[in-house]
Scaffold this motif. Structure first.
Motif, PDB file in Angstrom:
ATOM      1  N   PHE A   1       4.741  35.900 -32.049  1.00 14.65           N
ATOM      2  CA  PHE A   1       5.408  37.131 -32.453  1.00 14.65           C
ATOM      3  C   PHE A   1       6.640  36.745 -33.263  1.00 14.65           C
ATOM      4  CE2 PHE A   1       3.074  38.442 -28.665  1.00 14.65           C
ATOM      5  CZ  PHE A   1       2.505  39.643 -29.077  1.00 14.65           C
ATOM      6  N   ALA A   2       6.731  37.241 -34.487  1.00 15.48           N
ATOM      7  CA  ALA A   2       7.852  36.893 -35.363  1.00 15.48           C
ATOM      8  C   ALA A   2       8.442  38.170 -35.957  1.00 15.48           C
ATOM      9  CB  ALA A   2       7.392  35.963 -36.483  1.00 15.48           C
ATOM     10  N   ALA A   3       9.754  38.179 -36.055  1.00 13.75           N
ATOM     11  CA  ALA A   3      10.464  39.365 -36.518  1.00 13.75           C
ATOM     12  C   ALA A   3       9.973  39.838 -37.886  1.00 13.75           C
ATOM     13  CB  ALA A   3      11.967  39.088 -36.569  1.00 13.75           C
ATOM     14  N   GLY A   4       9.708  38.892 -38.794  1.00 11.38           N
ATOM     15  CA  GLY A   4       9.282  39.274 -40.132  1.00 11.38           C
ATOM     16  C   GLY A   4       7.951  39.991 -40.153  1.00 11.38           C
ATOM     17  N   ARG A   5       7.074  39.632 -39.244  1.00  9.20           N
ATOM     18  CA  ARG A   5       5.774  40.295 -39.160  1.00  9.20           C
ATOM     19  C   ARG A   5       5.885  41.630 -38.421  1.00  9.20           C
ATOM     20  NH1 ARG A   5       2.481  34.946 -37.007  1.00  9.20           N
ATOM     21  NH2 ARG A   5       2.400  33.808 -38.998  1.00  9.20           N
ATOM     22  N   MET A   6       6.742  41.663 -37.417  1.00  9.14           N
ATOM     23  CA  MET A   6       6.902  42.857 -36.588  1.00  9.14           C
ATOM     24  C   MET A   6       7.821  43.892 -37.226  1.00  9.14           C
ATOM     25  SD  MET A   6       7.547  40.645 -33.123  1.00  9.14           S
ATOM     26  CE  MET A   6       8.069  42.001 -32.077  1.00  9.14           C
ATOM     27  N   ARG A   7       8.678  43.405 -38.149  1.00  9.83           N
ATOM     28  CA  ARG A   7       9.741  44.233 -38.739  1.00  9.83           C
ATOM     29  C   ARG A   7      10.711  44.726 -37.669  1.00  9.83           C
ATOM     30  NH1 ARG A   7       9.192  45.775 -44.108  1.00  9.83           N
ATOM     31  NH2 ARG A   7       7.351  44.882 -45.103  1.00  9.83           N
ATOM     32  N   LEU A   8      10.873  43.888 -36.654  1.00  6.04           N
ATOM     33  CA  LEU A   8      11.810  44.112 -35.560  1.00  6.04           C
ATOM     34  C   LEU A   8      12.402  42.775 -35.179  1.00  6.04           C
ATOM     35  CD1 LEU A   8       9.576  46.307 -33.223  1.00  6.04           C
ATOM     36  CD2 LEU A   8      11.657  47.118 -34.366  1.00  6.04           C
ATOM     37  N   ALA A   9      13.643  42.773 -34.755  1.00  6.32           N
ATOM     38  CA  ALA A   9      14.280  41.522 -34.353  1.00  6.32           C
ATOM     39  C   ALA A   9      15.004  41.700 -33.023  1.00  6.32           C
ATOM     40  CB  ALA A   9      15.272  41.056 -35.423  1.00  6.32           C
ATOM     41  N   LYS A  10      14.998  40.637 -32.216  1.00  3.70           N
ATOM     42  CA  LYS A  10      15.854  40.619 -31.033  1.00  3.70           C
ATOM     43  C   LYS A  10      17.311  40.743 -31.480  1.00  3.70           C
ATOM     44  CE  LYS A  10      14.113  36.555 -30.231  1.00  3.70           C
ATOM     45  NZ  LYS A  10      13.850  35.188 -29.699  1.00  3.70           N
ATOM     46  N   PRO A  11      18.159  41.431 -30.774  1.00  2.86           N
ATOM     47  CA  PRO A  11      17.983  42.006 -29.434  1.00  2.86           C
ATOM     48  C   PRO A  11      17.534  43.463 -29.401  1.00  2.86           C
ATOM     49  CG  PRO A  11      20.293  42.053 -30.018  1.00  2.86           C
ATOM     50  CD  PRO A  11      19.586  41.422 -31.188  1.00  2.86           C
ATOM     51  N   ASP A  12      16.949  43.986 -30.456  1.00  9.29           N
ATOM     52  CA  ASP A  12      16.436  45.351 -30.441  1.00  9.29           C
ATOM     53  C   ASP A  12      15.418  45.493 -29.301  1.00  9.29           C
ATOM     54  OD1 ASP A  12      15.111  47.785 -30.971  1.00  9.29           O
ATOM     55  OD2 ASP A  12      15.325  47.547 -33.138  1.00  9.29           O
ATOM     56  N   LEU A  13      15.613  46.459 -28.429  1.00 10.35           N
ATOM     57  CA  LEU A  13      14.717  46.615 -27.285  1.00 10.35           C
ATOM     58  C   LEU A  13      13.289  46.927 -27.717  1.00 10.35           C
ATOM     59  CD1 LEU A  13      16.891  48.523 -24.652  1.00 10.35           C
ATOM     60  CD2 LEU A  13      16.748  46.078 -25.136  1.00 10.35           C
ATOM     61  N   ALA A  14      13.132  47.492 -28.916  1.00  8.93           N
ATOM     62  CA  ALA A  14      11.790  47.771 -29.424  1.00  8.93           C
ATOM     63  C   ALA A  14      10.992  46.486 -29.648  1.00  8.93           C
ATOM     64  CB  ALA A  14      11.879  48.569 -30.723  1.00  8.93           C
ATOM     65  N   TYR A  15      11.692  45.380 -29.870  1.00 10.93           N
ATOM     66  CA  TYR A  15      11.037  44.077 -30.041  1.00 10.93           C
ATOM     67  C   TYR A  15      10.248  43.725 -28.773  1.00 10.93           C
ATOM     68  CZ  TYR A  15      10.712  39.034 -31.136  1.00 10.93           C
ATOM     69  OH  TYR A  15      10.272  37.760 -31.392  1.00 10.93           O
ATOM     70  N   PHE A  16      10.887  43.910 -27.629  1.00 11.82           N
ATOM     71  CA  PHE A  16      10.248  43.567 -26.353  1.00 11.82           C
ATOM     72  C   PHE A  16       9.125  44.548 -26.035  1.00 11.82           C
ATOM     73  CE2 PHE A  16      14.787  42.416 -26.222  1.00 11.82           C
ATOM     74  CZ  PHE A  16      14.641  41.036 -26.266  1.00 11.82           C
ATOM     75  N   ALA A  17       9.342  45.823 -26.368  1.00  8.32           N
ATOM     76  CA  ALA A  17       8.301  46.827 -26.149  1.00  8.32           C
ATOM     77  C   ALA A  17       7.057  46.513 -26.981  1.00  8.32           C
ATOM     78  CB  ALA A  17       8.839  48.217 -26.488  1.00  8.32           C
ATOM     79  N   HIS A  18       7.264  46.019 -28.203  1.00  7.80           N
ATOM     80  CA  HIS A  18       6.140  45.662 -29.079  1.00  7.80           C
ATOM     81  C   HIS A  18       5.278  44.585 -28.414  1.00  7.80           C
ATOM     82  CE1 HIS A  18       4.280  44.846 -33.109  1.00  7.80           C
ATOM     83  NE2 HIS A  18       4.073  43.666 -32.534  1.00  7.80           N
ATOM     84  N   ILE A  19       5.896  43.581 -27.834  1.00 11.48           N
ATOM     85  CA  ILE A  19       5.148  42.509 -27.181  1.00 11.48           C
ATOM     86  C   ILE A  19       4.420  43.039 -25.959  1.00 11.48           C
ATOM     87  CG2 ILE A  19       5.391  40.316 -25.936  1.00 11.48           C
ATOM     88  CD1 ILE A  19       7.689  39.639 -27.858  1.00 11.48           C
ATOM     89  N   GLU A  20       5.087  43.872 -25.180  1.00  5.02           N
ATOM     90  CA  GLU A  20       4.447  44.492 -24.015  1.00  5.02           C
ATOM     91  C   GLU A  20       3.201  45.261 -24.414  1.00  5.02           C
ATOM     92  OE1 GLU A  20       8.002  45.469 -20.816  1.00  5.02           O
ATOM     93  OE2 GLU A  20       6.990  47.073 -21.858  1.00  5.02           O
ATOM     94  N   ASN A  21       3.345  46.081 -25.436  1.00  5.39           N
ATOM     95  CA  ASN A  21       2.227  46.915 -25.866  1.00  5.39           C
ATOM     96  C   ASN A  21       1.062  46.083 -26.390  1.00  5.39           C
ATOM     97  OD1 ASN A  21       3.680  49.220 -25.219  1.00  5.39           O
ATOM     98  ND2 ASN A  21       4.493  49.481 -27.288  1.00  5.39           N
ATOM     99  N   ALA A  22       1.388  44.950 -27.007  1.00  2.00           N
ATOM    100  CA  ALA A  22       0.339  44.095 -27.568  1.00  2.00           C
ATOM    101  C   ALA A  22      -0.440  43.353 -26.491  1.00  2.00           C
ATOM    102  CB  ALA A  22       0.949  43.102 -28.547  1.00  2.00           C
ATOM    103  N   LEU A  23       0.245  42.978 -25.406  1.00  2.00           N
ATOM    104  CA  LEU A  23      -0.369  42.093 -24.416  1.00  2.00           C
ATOM    105  C   LEU A  23      -0.628  42.733 -23.065  1.00  2.00           C
ATOM    106  CD1 LEU A  23       1.618  38.816 -25.176  1.00  2.00           C
ATOM    107  CD2 LEU A  23      -0.635  39.491 -26.015  1.00  2.00           C
ATOM    108  N   GLY A  24      -0.014  43.876 -22.821  1.00  2.00           N
ATOM    109  CA  GLY A  24      -0.291  44.560 -21.557  1.00  2.00           C
ATOM    110  C   GLY A  24       0.451  44.041 -20.356  1.00  2.00           C
ATOM    111  N   HIS A  25       1.439  43.189 -20.576  1.00  2.00           N
ATOM    112  CA  HIS A  25       2.286  42.706 -19.483  1.00  2.00           C
ATOM    113  C   HIS A  25       3.696  43.238 -19.694  1.00  2.00           C
ATOM    114  CE1 HIS A  25      -0.815  40.102 -17.987  1.00  2.00           C
ATOM    115  NE2 HIS A  25      -0.829  39.342 -19.063  1.00  2.00           N
ATOM    116  N   GLY A  26       4.368  43.572 -18.592  1.00  2.00           N
ATOM    117  CA  GLY A  26       5.726  44.071 -18.719  1.00  2.00           C
ATOM    118  C   GLY A  26       6.506  43.879 -17.441  1.00  2.00           C
TER     119      GLY A  26
END
Length: 207
Positions: free
Chosen positions: A138-163
């Motif tokens: 997961f990379a910010a440039g591909r996601m168009r989101l960067a840490k520490p934006d909380l949406a960054y973590f939500a994106h990973i959760e939604n992609a993988l189903g773990h939270g």
């Protein structure tokens, strides 16, 4: 077999999987001027005054930015040559961290890279073999989101189903660690020499 403490480990790249940060400075920046004869202060001031941050989230192109800097300062090198130097000089895999990754994989834990890199460096990370250790990158440039934006973590959760507490972020930036905890994940602040403490936190100590 003991159930793993976490189902997903999100690994930061620079300063964690890749030992290229010393005292807050990237390795390539300490040798750039001596090796290339080009002014590092000029490049750093141009890039890191907001322009690179735009590239980081896919709003600008790193090659175009470096090319504009080169043209503006009469630099004869092509943007690709400057970027190749940057990426290659900063290729310093942290073997101790990667050993912990391997232990996590053997324990059945999903491992991903969660980095604030732009698209070219994200591709380079995979080309250099780091992606082979991971479920995905997961990379910010591909996601168009960067840490520490909380949406960054939500994106990973939604992609993988773990939270929640099934997930831990390992990161060398305190603000990212705090953001992951705010989102509901566990997190570990990675600092030099912390490998044993990290392995213990993950429930992956040897012996």
């Amino acid at each position: 077999m003991t159930e793993p403490r976490y189902k997903l480990i999100a690994w930061d790249f620079d300063g964690v999987l890749n030992a290229n940060v010393q005292n807050g400075v990237f390795k390539w920046m300490t040798t750039f001027e001596e090796d290339t004869g080009l002014p590092i202060d000029s490049l750093a001031n141009y890039l890191f005054s907001g322009r690179f941050q735009q590239a980081m989230v896919g709003e600008a192109d790193l090659h175009e930015l470096v090319g504009s800097w080169a043209a503006e300062h009469g630099v004869p090198h092509r943007a690709g040559e400057v970027i190749d130097y940057w990426f290659d000089k900063d290729h310093i895999p942290d073997e101790k961290t990667l050993d912990i990754v391997q232990r996590a994989r053997r324990a059945g834990i999903t491992n991903v890279i969660a980095t604030n890199n732009e698209v070219y460096r994200a591709d380079w990370i995979e080309e250099m073999g780091f992606g082979e250790h991971m479920h995905t990158v997961f990379a910010a440039g591909r996601m168009r989101l960067a840490k520490p934006d909380l949406a960054y973590f939500a994106h990973i959760e939604n992609a993988l189903g773990h939270g929640g507490k099934d997930v831990i972020l390992v990161d060398d930036m305190a603000e990212n660690v705090e953001a992951a905890r705010q989102h509901g994940w566990d997190a570990f602040h990675f600092v030099p020499g912390c490998h044993d403490a990290l392995a213990a936190k993950l429930g992956l100590s040897e012996g």
